[in-house]
Write an enzyme that holds these catalytic residues in place. Sequence first.
Site, short mmCIF file in Angstrom:
data_model
loop_
_atom_site.label_atom_id
_atom_site.label_comp_id
_atom_site.label_asym_id
_atom_site.label_seq_id
_atom_site.Cartn_x
_atom_site.Cartn_y
_atom_site.Cartn_z
N ASP A 109 53.96 27.81 39.85
CA ASP A 109 52.48 27.47 40.30
C ASP A 109 52.44 26.08 40.90
O ASP A 109 53.56 25.39 41.18
CB ASP A 109 51.91 26.89 38.80
CG ASP A 109 50.37 26.28 38.81
OD1 ASP A 109 49.42 27.22 39.19
OD2 ASP A 109 50.17 25.36 38.65
N GLU A 146 52.94 30.52 44.17
CA GLU A 146 51.51 30.31 44.55
C GLU A 146 51.44 29.10 45.72
O GLU A 146 51.46 27.93 45.01
CB GLU A 146 50.66 29.69 43.10
CG GLU A 146 49.30 29.78 43.47
CD GLU A 146 48.50 28.50 42.69
OE1 GLU A 146 47.52 28.59 42.79
OE2 GLU A 146 49.18 27.68 42.38
#
Length: 639
Positions: free
Chosen positions: A315, A368
Amino acid sequence: MSEGVWRFFSDFDVYLWKQGSYYRAWEKMGAHPCRLNGEDGVHFAVWAPNAEKVSVVGDFNDWNEASHPLEPFQDTGIWRGFVPGIGVGATYKYAITSRINSYRVLKADPFAFFSEKRPGTASIVWDLGGYAWQDKAWMQSRRERNTRSSPMTIYEVHLGSWMRVVEEDNRWLTYRELAPRLAAYVQDMGFTHVELLPVTEHPFDGSWGYQTTGYFAATSRFGTPQDFMFFVDTLHQHGIGVIVDWVPAHFPTDEHGLGFFDGTHLYEHADPRQGFHNDWKSFIYNYGRNEVLNFLISSALFWLDVYHVDGLRVDAVASMLYLDYSRRDGEWIPNRYGGNENLEAIAFLRRFNEMVYREHPDTVTVAEESTAWPMVSRPTYLGGLGFGFKWNMGWMHDTLLYMCKDPVHRKYHHNLLTFSLLYAYSENFILPFSHDEVVHGKGSMLGKMPGDLWQKFANLRLLYGYMYSHPGKKLLFMGSEFGQWNEWNHDAQLDWALLDHDTHRGLRQWVRDLNRLVCREPALYELDNEPQGFEWIDCNDSEQSTLVFLRRGKKEEDVLVCALNFTPVPRFPYRIGVPFGGFWHEVLNSDASVYGGSGQGNLGGVNAEDVPYHGRPYSLVINLPPLAAVIFKPGDISV
């Protein structure tokens, strides 16, 4: 149980620890039930180099800091000791008194395998053994399921809100209750993988797991570590891969967590210009510290080693790469060359990927990363970051911006659809419609679509048709497959009652059939990340807001023609050039009545005419329905 645990750390362990290459630190750090000198108990080890004293406190000693002190181990900064007479299930923390200003604090174990259910914050002694895995067939075959040339359609799931027991005070399902339900649903829907929002322990439900305190602990909200093993095992036995979100970008400021661990900024940078995220009110890791590398890379390998996880999605990578991420002038410190690149974070990400693919080459890492940072999913030996895949955030943003517009205006924004093919092969992309697109006032996927009720559903079916035919792997957040009206709410289950309506059932059937088509047709996956897998037939018909293109597999006969109409105006007759003569089967049509469409189509297929068009030797004259995606496949190829 292990004899002679007092010699837990070898000289070689110490060497690896100091140089930042101790990548399975959980095997000796933390709490381990064992036997020492014939007596059962638990061996504890914690890193607190600036502590004056450290002790273990818990329910076994009435949280008395004087009862069970630990001893410093050489010059490693590690404190360790053996507590007899306790075992699995004991709750504990470390009582730390710092050499700096006599700071005193109770800290949870950074290497704990299990934790109290919130609002409790203590760690729990646990043994990870005893589970009998039944996923041997999956583990032996998963390499071929995680490659760039494999079909990959990912169902993103938040375990606390996919389904709940509403009649029992809206309680969560446990890992063992979730496992058969989710496995059966995902298998029936045709998804190849699930991706779980973080299951690492976290104190606040509303963080969805992205504010992690327990990097080695599966959250106790849904059960024990063995229960999570059962969950993964069950999905594997149903032929479904499991990717988990992993958050090495930042961590929360809760007192029991990693922040200011021993009275100093141990895991995080001391200067807030480097060590604190104003957006998320969280700490940033000091990636230049060897012990932090030991901790983070050990955590990554832990989930792959212990829980048989098939991939890690990292993330907020952009926040790690840029020193000035979401900062104004004067709020950040340049690197030694004067630039804004975080050199230590770059080195960490490369080492993380190298270690994951060295130790588990049959798994996958996903970034991401929301900027144009080059070579995110290219090997480190070529100068890349080494990820297997990268989320295509640009495609997601442009596509949603286009689809939210009234169709009458779309012809003026045609480039939003075509621009992605200019960079589609610069990375190994996954196309994401994730949880981030259905929260914080953004509306649901269905709610974003313009028009009346029929047009909203038609637009969403068209959007998914475009997504599934576009190069790149696919990711769809739970609930989006059947058209939730409301934004995602982490405190409630999905609106499953919507499936009582034909429109929502039709949308779900469309997604189911798209998943199955992707897995069945090599043209939609084999060359997903290669330019040979895609050819424009016509990308310039902005006036009618249509797109027509070819998808190709490795074999000549593996070819599909995809035609998309982004207006509510039927296009007939609509001529498109094709490479082969003969009969072309209409394999999918989003306007079919079974999906809730108007039922317009091509009666199963069209014969190619010997009329050159679009630079092709043959052409089809088709009925292109309103707000629809239609896909054709050749029968016996005629050239």
